[in-house]
Design an enzyme around this catalytic site. Sequence first.
Site, PDB file in Angstrom:
ATOM      1  N   TRP A  60     109.708 -27.489 -94.332  1.00 26.64           N
ATOM      2  CA  TRP A  60     110.058 -27.972 -92.993  1.00 26.64           C
ATOM      3  C   TRP A  60     111.379 -28.720 -92.942  1.00 26.64           C
ATOM      4  O   TRP A  60     111.668 -29.540 -93.811  1.00 26.64           O
ATOM      5  CB  TRP A  60     108.951 -28.933 -92.534  1.00 26.64           C
ATOM      6  CG  TRP A  60     109.317 -29.766 -91.357  1.00 26.64           C
ATOM      7  CD1 TRP A  60     110.007 -30.951 -91.353  1.00 26.64           C
ATOM      8  CD2 TRP A  60     109.011 -29.479 -89.978  1.00 26.64           C
ATOM      9  NE1 TRP A  60     110.145 -31.426 -90.066  1.00 26.64           N
ATOM     10  CE2 TRP A  60     109.539 -30.545 -89.209  1.00 26.64           C
ATOM     11  CE3 TRP A  60     108.339 -28.435 -89.328  1.00 26.64           C
ATOM     12  CZ2 TRP A  60     109.418 -30.591 -87.821  1.00 26.64           C
ATOM     13  CZ3 TRP A  60     108.224 -28.488 -87.943  1.00 26.64           C
ATOM     14  CH2 TRP A  60     108.754 -29.548 -87.206  1.00 26.64           C
ATOM     15  N   ASN A  62     113.807 -30.892 -89.771  1.00 24.19           N
ATOM     16  CA  ASN A  62     114.236 -31.136 -88.392  1.00 24.19           C
ATOM     17  C   ASN A  62     115.682 -31.652 -88.419  1.00 24.19           C
ATOM     18  O   ASN A  62     116.537 -30.920 -88.959  1.00 24.19           O
ATOM     19  CB  ASN A  62     113.231 -31.975 -87.580  1.00 24.19           C
ATOM     20  CG  ASN A  62     112.765 -33.279 -88.164  1.00 24.19           C
ATOM     21  OD1 ASN A  62     112.002 -33.290 -89.120  1.00 24.19           O
ATOM     22  ND2 ASN A  62     113.187 -34.391 -87.612  1.00 24.19           N
ATOM     23  N   ASP A  63     115.964 -32.783 -87.874  1.00 23.95           N
ATOM     24  CA  ASP A  63     117.355 -33.194 -87.622  1.00 23.95           C
ATOM     25  C   ASP A  63     118.337 -33.027 -88.792  1.00 23.95           C
ATOM     26  O   ASP A  63     118.003 -33.374 -89.920  1.00 23.95           O
ATOM     27  CB  ASP A  63     117.417 -34.695 -87.300  1.00 23.95           C
ATOM     28  CG  ASP A  63     116.351 -35.153 -86.352  1.00 23.95           C
ATOM     29  OD1 ASP A  63     115.668 -34.314 -85.769  1.00 23.95           O
ATOM     30  OD2 ASP A  63     116.199 -36.374 -86.209  1.00 23.95           O
ATOM     31  N   GLN A  79     116.521 -33.768 -92.335  1.00 27.99           N
ATOM     32  CA  GLN A  79     115.140 -34.226 -92.377  1.00 27.99           C
ATOM     33  C   GLN A  79     114.312 -33.121 -93.030  1.00 27.99           C
ATOM     34  O   GLN A  79     114.348 -31.965 -92.594  1.00 27.99           O
ATOM     35  CB  GLN A  79     114.636 -34.487 -90.949  1.00 27.99           C
ATOM     36  CG  GLN A  79     115.143 -35.781 -90.360  1.00 27.99           C
ATOM     37  CD  GLN A  79     114.513 -36.981 -91.051  1.00 27.99           C
ATOM     38  OE1 GLN A  79     113.400 -37.362 -90.750  1.00 27.99           O
ATOM     39  NE2 GLN A  79     115.238 -37.577 -91.984  1.00 27.99           N
ATOM     40  N   TRP A  87     105.895 -31.191 -90.304  1.00 27.92           N
ATOM     41  CA  TRP A  87     106.522 -32.499 -90.471  1.00 27.92           C
ATOM     42  C   TRP A  87     105.662 -33.401 -91.365  1.00 27.92           C
ATOM     43  O   TRP A  87     104.440 -33.430 -91.240  1.00 27.92           O
ATOM     44  CB  TRP A  87     106.699 -33.131 -89.087  1.00 27.92           C
ATOM     45  CG  TRP A  87     107.484 -34.399 -89.069  1.00 27.92           C
ATOM     46  CD1 TRP A  87     108.829 -34.516 -88.899  1.00 27.92           C
ATOM     47  CD2 TRP A  87     106.979 -35.728 -89.227  1.00 27.92           C
ATOM     48  NE1 TRP A  87     109.193 -35.840 -88.946  1.00 27.92           N
ATOM     49  CE2 TRP A  87     108.074 -36.606 -89.135  1.00 27.92           C
ATOM     50  CE3 TRP A  87     105.708 -36.270 -89.427  1.00 27.92           C
ATOM     51  CZ2 TRP A  87     107.956 -37.993 -89.234  1.00 27.92           C
ATOM     52  CZ3 TRP A  87     105.579 -37.647 -89.535  1.00 27.92           C
ATOM     53  CH2 TRP A  87     106.698 -38.498 -89.431  1.00 27.92           C
ATOM     54  N   PHE A 119     113.977 -41.487 -92.613  1.00 19.24           N
ATOM     55  CA  PHE A 119     114.243 -40.862 -91.321  1.00 19.24           C
ATOM     56  C   PHE A 119     115.753 -40.629 -91.154  1.00 19.24           C
ATOM     57  O   PHE A 119     116.554 -40.868 -92.047  1.00 19.24           O
ATOM     58  CB  PHE A 119     113.697 -41.748 -90.198  1.00 19.24           C
ATOM     59  CG  PHE A 119     112.245 -41.480 -89.859  1.00 19.24           C
ATOM     60  CD1 PHE A 119     111.395 -40.822 -90.739  1.00 19.24           C
ATOM     61  CD2 PHE A 119     111.720 -41.892 -88.639  1.00 19.24           C
ATOM     62  CE1 PHE A 119     110.055 -40.578 -90.417  1.00 19.24           C
ATOM     63  CE2 PHE A 119     110.391 -41.651 -88.305  1.00 19.24           C
ATOM     64  CZ  PHE A 119     109.556 -41.006 -89.183  1.00 19.24           C
ATOM     65  N   ARG A 190     115.668 -46.824 -84.511  1.00 22.27           N
ATOM     66  CA  ARG A 190     116.039 -45.821 -85.513  1.00 22.27           C
ATOM     67  C   ARG A 190     117.316 -45.024 -85.262  1.00 22.27           C
ATOM     68  O   ARG A 190     117.903 -45.076 -84.224  1.00 22.27           O
ATOM     69  CB  ARG A 190     114.875 -44.846 -85.695  1.00 22.27           C
ATOM     70  CG  ARG A 190     114.483 -44.058 -84.473  1.00 22.27           C
ATOM     71  CD  ARG A 190     113.326 -43.103 -84.831  1.00 22.27           C
ATOM     72  NE  ARG A 190     112.836 -42.366 -83.690  1.00 22.27           N
ATOM     73  CZ  ARG A 190     111.873 -42.785 -82.892  1.00 22.27           C
ATOM     74  NH1 ARG A 190     111.273 -43.929 -83.112  1.00 22.27           N
ATOM     75  NH2 ARG A 190     111.490 -42.047 -81.866  1.00 22.27           N
ATOM     76  N   ASP A 191     117.619 -44.229 -86.302  1.00 21.50           N
ATOM     77  CA  ASP A 191     118.672 -43.208 -86.309  1.00 21.50           C
ATOM     78  C   ASP A 191     120.094 -43.793 -86.275  1.00 21.50           C
ATOM     79  O   ASP A 191     120.872 -43.511 -85.349  1.00 21.50           O
ATOM     80  CB  ASP A 191     118.468 -42.205 -85.161  1.00 21.50           C
ATOM     81  CG  ASP A 191     117.071 -41.589 -85.178  1.00 21.50           C
ATOM     82  OD1 ASP A 191     116.428 -41.632 -86.245  1.00 21.50           O
ATOM     83  OD2 ASP A 191     116.617 -41.089 -84.131  1.00 21.50           O
ATOM     84  N   GLU A 243     116.684 -41.083 -78.902  1.00 19.98           N
ATOM     85  CA  GLU A 243     116.781 -40.949 -80.360  1.00 19.98           C
ATOM     86  C   GLU A 243     118.186 -40.461 -80.716  1.00 19.98           C
ATOM     87  O   GLU A 243     118.931 -39.988 -79.859  1.00 19.98           O
ATOM     88  CB  GLU A 243     115.776 -39.915 -80.879  1.00 19.98           C
ATOM     89  CG  GLU A 243     114.330 -40.192 -80.493  1.00 19.98           C
ATOM     90  CD  GLU A 243     113.345 -39.175 -81.075  1.00 19.98           C
ATOM     91  OE1 GLU A 243     112.342 -39.601 -81.655  1.00 19.98           O
ATOM     92  OE2 GLU A 243     113.571 -37.958 -80.942  1.00 19.98           O
ATOM     93  N   TRP A 331     110.726 -30.125 -80.156  1.00 18.10           N
ATOM     94  CA  TRP A 331     109.485 -30.775 -80.599  1.00 18.10           C
ATOM     95  C   TRP A 331     108.248 -30.211 -79.912  1.00 18.10           C
ATOM     96  O   TRP A 331     107.128 -30.399 -80.400  1.00 18.10           O
ATOM     97  CB  TRP A 331     109.564 -32.296 -80.390  1.00 18.10           C
ATOM     98  CG  TRP A 331     110.345 -32.970 -81.472  1.00 18.10           C
ATOM     99  CD1 TRP A 331     111.542 -33.609 -81.345  1.00 18.10           C
ATOM    100  CD2 TRP A 331     109.992 -33.059 -82.858  1.00 18.10           C
ATOM    101  NE1 TRP A 331     111.957 -34.086 -82.569  1.00 18.10           N
ATOM    102  CE2 TRP A 331     111.018 -33.768 -83.512  1.00 18.10           C
ATOM    103  CE3 TRP A 331     108.912 -32.601 -83.624  1.00 18.10           C
ATOM    104  CZ2 TRP A 331     111.002 -34.036 -84.883  1.00 18.10           C
ATOM    105  CZ3 TRP A 331     108.900 -32.872 -84.992  1.00 18.10           C
ATOM    106  CH2 TRP A 331     109.923 -33.581 -85.597  1.00 18.10           C
TER     107      TRP A 331
HETATM  108  C1  FRU Z   1     114.225 -36.892 -83.934  1.00 18.93           C
HETATM  109  C2  FRU Z   1     113.409 -37.800 -84.835  1.00 18.93           C
HETATM  110  C3  FRU Z   1     114.211 -39.034 -85.184  1.00 18.93           C
HETATM  111  C4  FRU Z   1     113.576 -39.473 -86.459  1.00 18.93           C
HETATM  112  C5  FRU Z   1     113.252 -38.160 -87.118  1.00 18.93           C
HETATM  113  C6  FRU Z   1     112.008 -38.177 -87.963  1.00 18.93           C
HETATM  114  O1  FRU Z   1     113.926 -35.544 -84.034  1.00 18.93           O
HETATM  115  O2  FRU Z   1     112.213 -38.138 -84.194  1.00 18.93           O
HETATM  116  O3  FRU Z   1     114.237 -40.010 -84.177  1.00 18.93           O
HETATM  117  O4  FRU Z   1     114.417 -40.276 -87.225  1.00 18.93           O
HETATM  118  O5  FRU Z   1     113.111 -37.216 -86.088  1.00 18.93           O
HETATM  119  O6  FRU Z   1     111.830 -36.983 -88.634  1.00 18.93           O
END
Ligand code: FRU
Length: 520
Positions: A60, A62-63, A79, A87, A119, A190-191, A243, A331
């Site tokens: 998997w 993501n970002d 990610q 996830w 994250f 975050r982020d 985010e 998502w």
């Molecule tokens: C956005 C998010 C971020 C977080 C990450 C976790 O897609 O929710 O805010 O840091 O993914 O995987």
Amino acid sequence: MLYLVSEFVEAKGAGGRKILRRLMNVLLISLGGLLWGQAGGGGYDQPFRPQFHFSPREHWTNDPNGLVYFEGEYHLFFQYNPFGDVWGHMSWGHAVSRDLVHWEELPVALKEENGVMIFTGSVVVDRANSSGFCRGGKPCMVAVWTGHTSETGTKPALQTQNIAYSNDHGRTWTKYSGNPVLNLNMADFRDPKVFWSTQGKRWVMAVALPNDHKVLLYVSADLKKWNRLSEFGPAGATSGQWECPELFELPVDGTQETRWVLKVGLNPGALQGGSGEQYFIGRFDGERFQNDNPAETTLWTDYGKDCYCALTFNDLPKTITPTMIGWMSNWQYARDVPTSPWRGQMTLPRKLALHTTAEGIRLIQQPVNSLLGLREAPIGVHETMTGTGHQFQFTSIIPLDTAQEVGWKVLAKNGTFTSIGYDRVKGLLYVDRTHSGEVGFSKDFPTRTEAPLKLNANRLRLDVVVDRDSVEVFAEGGRVTMTNLVFAPQDADGLEFYAKGGTAGVVAGSLWKLRSAWGK
Ligand code: FRU
């Protein structure tokens, strides 16, 4: 498998078995090579596997995280769940490229540890050793990310900002012993996106307070001690969490004049449903971001469903146009997309610019030039074609004449197609994937995404990039970008023009099949 069988023979021992063992190994290595070869040079040829967009070999993602250019290499951290295709156990995967198209996946860079997941965040190049982490008088890389500790029966969840450094071009990382470097004792904080501010000659961090719809700005001299500077928000769209914020500067119309773009992810409640991103255009004086538009003005970076938490590269030399990559999913259904053994992929890297349009200054996106290197010989575009394959780029100029609606069906065959069209009555560009192939894995997948678009003349320019499971549309030179996943049958390789409510003029255009970037 190779390992298991050799071990088995080894365990049986005895000298006489040595030859047998060697033979077995040779056999297995050749068999492995054969399967490897069939898989398109490294296991990247499964159905729907993108051929020039980055996707991890397995599991998997993501970002995108920590995009940075350092000594000739583009780094893409992402990610990543090293243990499965949904996830969880979030860590930073890592890949490098010299041209943004051919990627080499490296071992996981930052791992979940002691129940703290890694994250989203960013990476900077510390040129002057402001952090004290750099060795041998050379610049080093510093990563800044959110540490996420999940809620337990006795403790609420906690998100804090943390750092790590690398003195070997991102191949190995050491987490700072003084982590976390920023802790508000909050479950949602975050982020962090950090960049070097030339105004104040210091580091600036943009970081989200997701539930308050705010972006906080912090400053630091050494990446360890952070002071709060200012905040922005709420503004624009606020129906979900904020985010992945990012603040970056771009020239306006290619001149010396610049504006700052504050980009913010929104999930859920984005324009097309689920996750999507908005941006604000304004000025940044080294301390505060000031929106040029009224707070309620909402601008979207991408009008498709599948571009989220995009990030630009830090530390690009002036000669390289600012470039951004996003996560190509949503998502709403990211965990259900029918791909295996990986799930999740990145968008094409896009070159960014700001242009003055009739509506005001807007973000313009175009595919990076290195895609040109994958092109086969151009093919003239006809109104009905077959044999496009499912990795190609095409450009077309459509004179609207009397037609009320015009467009192209791509990946078409026997009633399966994705249409890319323009409705001139409503002034809308759209991509309709309701008949694109596999759509039933989520009720939120079969959709038509739309974007308002006023044409400057009575013709429409479309640049389209198709890579097996995605259709990215850049209309009118990148004024509107629309990114959507599609899961078409493997033999759907038709391209068909259509005009409704009148006739369109002669359509001009070229199509280039694009070679795979894997295994070369
Ligand atoms: C956005 C998010 C971020 C977080 C990450 C976790 O897609 O929710 O805010 O840091 O993914 O995987």
